[in-house]
Design a protein around this motif. Structure first.
Motif, mmCIF file in Angstrom:
data_model
loop_
_atom_site.group_PDB
_atom_site.id
_atom_site.type_symbol
_atom_site.label_atom_id
_atom_site.label_comp_id
_atom_site.label_asym_id
_atom_site.label_seq_id
_atom_site.Cartn_x
_atom_site.Cartn_y
_atom_site.Cartn_z
ATOM 1 N N GLU A 70 0.844 -1.184 0.000
ATOM 2 C CA GLU A 70 0.000 0.000 0.000
ATOM 3 C C GLU A 70 0.885 1.242 0.000
ATOM 4 N N TYR A 71 0.514 2.195 -0.851
ATOM 5 C CA TYR A 71 1.233 3.464 -0.892
ATOM 6 C C TYR A 71 0.916 4.256 0.382
ATOM 7 N N GLN A 72 1.948 4.696 1.070
ATOM 8 C CA GLN A 72 1.793 5.496 2.281
ATOM 9 C C GLN A 72 1.963 6.992 1.982
ATOM 10 N N VAL A 73 3.018 7.307 1.213
ATOM 11 C CA VAL A 73 3.353 8.697 0.891
ATOM 12 C C VAL A 73 3.707 8.777 -0.590
ATOM 13 N N ILE A 74 3.134 9.774 -1.285
ATOM 14 C CA ILE A 74 3.511 10.072 -2.674
ATOM 15 C C ILE A 74 3.715 11.576 -2.745
ATOM 16 N N GLU A 75 4.986 11.992 -2.780
ATOM 17 C CA GLU A 75 5.335 13.415 -2.867
ATOM 18 C C GLU A 75 6.075 13.642 -4.180
ATOM 19 N N GLU A 76 5.317 13.918 -5.235
ATOM 20 C CA GLU A 76 5.905 14.094 -6.572
ATOM 21 C C GLU A 76 6.771 15.343 -6.605
ATOM 22 N N PRO A 77 7.966 15.282 -7.148
ATOM 23 C CA PRO A 77 8.729 14.151 -7.672
ATOM 24 C C PRO A 77 9.827 13.700 -6.706
ATOM 25 N N LYS A 78 9.596 13.812 -5.409
ATOM 26 C CA LYS A 78 10.662 13.623 -4.440
ATOM 27 C C LYS A 78 10.670 12.307 -3.682
ATOM 28 N N LYS A 79 9.490 11.758 -3.363
ATOM 29 C CA LYS A 79 9.489 10.658 -2.400
ATOM 30 C C LYS A 79 8.287 9.725 -2.569
ATOM 31 N N LEU A 80 8.584 8.422 -2.465
ATOM 32 C CA LEU A 80 7.565 7.378 -2.420
ATOM 33 C C LEU A 80 7.802 6.531 -1.175
ATOM 34 N N VAL A 81 6.744 6.244 -0.455
ATOM 35 C CA VAL A 81 6.830 5.325 0.687
ATOM 36 C C VAL A 81 5.684 4.330 0.532
ATOM 37 N N PHE A 82 6.016 3.035 0.626
ATOM 38 C CA PHE A 82 4.991 2.014 0.489
ATOM 39 C C PHE A 82 5.345 0.778 1.306
ATOM 40 N N THR A 83 4.311 0.045 1.707
ATOM 41 C CA THR A 83 4.556 -1.235 2.348
ATOM 42 C C THR A 83 4.885 -2.246 1.259
ATOM 43 N N TRP A 84 5.540 -3.339 1.654
ATOM 44 C CA TRP A 84 5.977 -4.367 0.712
ATOM 45 C C TRP A 84 5.843 -5.718 1.404
ATOM 46 N N ARG A 85 5.077 -6.608 0.793
ATOM 47 C CA ARG A 85 4.843 -7.925 1.373
ATOM 48 C C ARG A 85 4.958 -8.970 0.270
ATOM 49 N N SER A 86 5.672 -10.041 0.567
ATOM 50 C CA SER A 86 5.845 -11.128 -0.402
ATOM 51 C C SER A 86 6.286 -12.391 0.337
ATOM 52 N N HIS A 87 6.491 -13.445 -0.442
ATOM 53 C CA HIS A 87 7.039 -14.684 0.125
ATOM 54 C C HIS A 87 8.396 -14.422 0.771
ATOM 55 N N ALA A 88 9.170 -13.511 0.185
ATOM 56 C CA ALA A 88 10.524 -13.229 0.675
ATOM 57 C C ALA A 88 10.543 -12.395 1.961
ATOM 58 N N THR A 89 9.388 -11.835 2.342
ATOM 59 C CA THR A 89 9.303 -11.119 3.625
ATOM 60 C C THR A 89 8.573 -11.988 4.649
ATOM 61 N N GLY A 90 8.330 -13.241 4.305
ATOM 62 C CA GLY A 90 7.615 -14.128 5.200
ATOM 63 C C GLY A 90 6.152 -13.742 5.354
ATOM 64 N N GLY A 91 5.629 -13.015 4.359
ATOM 65 C CA GLY A 91 4.243 -12.563 4.409
ATOM 66 C C GLY A 91 4.022 -11.373 5.329
ATOM 67 N N LEU A 92 5.113 -10.818 5.861
ATOM 68 C CA LEU A 92 5.017 -9.662 6.758
ATOM 69 C C LEU A 92 5.136 -8.360 5.976
ATOM 70 N N ASN A 93 4.453 -7.324 6.447
ATOM 71 C CA ASN A 93 4.595 -6.004 5.836
ATOM 72 C C ASN A 93 5.950 -5.416 6.211
ATOM 73 N N THR A 94 6.682 -4.999 5.200
ATOM 74 C CA THR A 94 7.926 -4.263 5.394
ATOM 75 C C THR A 94 7.698 -2.871 4.828
ATOM 76 N N LEU A 95 8.678 -1.999 4.926
ATOM 77 C CA LEU A 95 8.500 -0.615 4.493
ATOM 78 C C LEU A 95 9.619 -0.203 3.542
ATOM 79 N N VAL A 96 9.222 0.361 2.392
ATOM 80 C CA VAL A 96 10.180 0.830 1.388
ATOM 81 C C VAL A 96 9.996 2.335 1.206
ATOM 82 N N THR A 97 11.118 3.066 1.235
ATOM 83 C CA THR A 97 11.129 4.502 0.958
ATOM 84 C C THR A 97 12.079 4.742 -0.202
ATOM 85 N N VAL A 98 11.597 5.438 -1.222
ATOM 86 C CA VAL A 98 12.426 5.772 -2.387
ATOM 87 C C VAL A 98 12.422 7.285 -2.519
#
Length: 153
Positions: A70-98
């Motif tokens: 899920e997108y948490q923050v979208i500040e065009e054109p500076k910053k994206l923050v979103f949760t990230w969940r997959s098999h490789a995270t053990g099904g847990l929500n992690t957090l990505v900031t770009v």
């Protein structure tokens, strides 16, 4: 096991807005978001707004590997923050900031080329294996973004 953090930086010859938008348009996203040589994108559904969700189905050796968040923050054109969940995270929500920071390169005057420093932070990863695999995946993804951008020039 403690929470691990992955941090990757990449300079790309392009305006921040160009690279920022590439993360939010499904058609463009699917053409460059490649975490490894043997992994492709089967489908990507993006709803790029705070609270909007995404689902990326990666394809590896005939298996579909869903990644979602899920997108948490979208500040065009500076910053994206979103949760990230997959098999490789053990099904847990992690957090990505770009973040997308403009840089100036080249000689003085009109020959300067726009550059962007992309910094990607992936937090809340559990264990060394998750950290190592995500570092490799995100590094390949940012390299793929750079190759995609060169093809668009």
């Amino acid at each position: 096991m403690t929470n691990q953090v992955v941090k990757i930086e990449k300079r790309i010859n392009a305006e921040p807005i160009r690279l920022f938008k590439a993360w939010l348009k499904a058609e463009e996203f699917s053409s460059w978001f490649l975490p490894g040589n043997s992994i492709g994108i089967e489908s990507a559904i993006l709803d790029p707004r705070p609270g909007g969700r995404f689902k990326i189905n990666m394809l590896h050796e005939g298996k579909v590997l869903p990644h979602e968040g899920e997108y948490q923050v979208i500040e065009e054109p500076k910053k994206l923050v979103f949760t990230w969940r997959s098999h490789a995270t053990g099904g847990l929500n992690t957090l990505v900031t770009v973040t997308f920071d403009p840089l100036e390169e080249g000689s003085s005057g009109s020959n300067k080329k726009p550059q962007t420093l992309i910094t990607l932070m992936h937090e809340r990863l559990i264990g060394e294996d998750a950290s190592t695999s995500h570092k490799a995946g995100w590094t390949h993804i940012l390299d793929s973004l750079e190759k995609w951008q060169v093809g668009k020039e």
